[in-house]
Design a protein around this motif. Structure first.
Motif: not given
Length: 186
Positions: A14-18, A121-136
């Motif tokens: 399995h590969t997850r890419s964000i 959605c757990a998958h979309l919520v998972d993306m919000l942490r790295p998105l916040a870091t990128v925003a900062l």
């Protein structure tokens, strides 16, 4: 340096890419975008979509947060190109609850309050942490970007005690943010 080579034979499963990317906008705001995919290395049957082939995304999802210079989410766009269930896209309107939230301390808690469990959605919520870091990183370093003066913005408060580098009694705070330094004064 990459991880060491495994001493045991193995095969990928399995590969997850964000992937996250930011854009400066001509109106002074920033678009922070995320793309998540989940793929398997083997074929399997899904009740909603039928056979999913190796490398075909089980999840293929996108988020765009439009953020102002105060780290406030101004707009949200969410899209699901692929999901395992027909109902997956029905939760996307709930992500509008992110509008008005400030990215910074407490972000993850506030996101969970609005979008955890059956409210998101757990998958979309998972993306919000790295998105916040990128925003900062995007907004803090926006003046360093080409055509923006070549200097890093000093935010009003450094990310104190968020990792060992930013320890309140450490060298980084002492040299870069002396007003926040809590160690021994020379």
């Amino acid at each position: 340096m990459p991880l060491s080579t495994s001493k045991v034979d193995r095969e990928p499963i399995h590969t997850r890419s964000i992937e996250c990317q930011s854009y400066g906008r001509t109106d002074g705001k920033w678009d922070i975008e995320g793309h998540l995919t989940d793929v398997k290395s083997y074929p399997f049957t899904n009740n909603f979509r039928g056979e999913i082939k190796p490398g075909e995304p089980l999840h293929d999802m996108w988020i765009r947060l439009t953020v102002d210079s105060k780290f406030i989410v101004q707009d949200v766009e969410v899209h699901t190109d692929a999901g395992p269930y027909q109902l997956c896209p029905s939760i996307l309107p709930n992500f509008q609850k992110l509008k008005g939230l400030k990215i910074g301390p407490g972000w993850n808690r506030r996101v969970r309050e609005k979008l955890s469990g059956v409210h998101g959605c757990a998958h979309l919520v998972d993306m919000l942490r790295p998105l916040a870091t990128v925003a900062l990183h995007t907004i803090q370093f926006s003046n360093s970007a080409p055509g923006h003066g070549g200097k890093q913005l000093k935010t009003s408060r450094p990310p104190i005690n968020t990792c060992h580098v930013w320890s309140s009694d450490g060298e980084m705070i002492r040299s870069e943010y002396p007003d926040y330094y809590t160690g021994d004064k020379p």
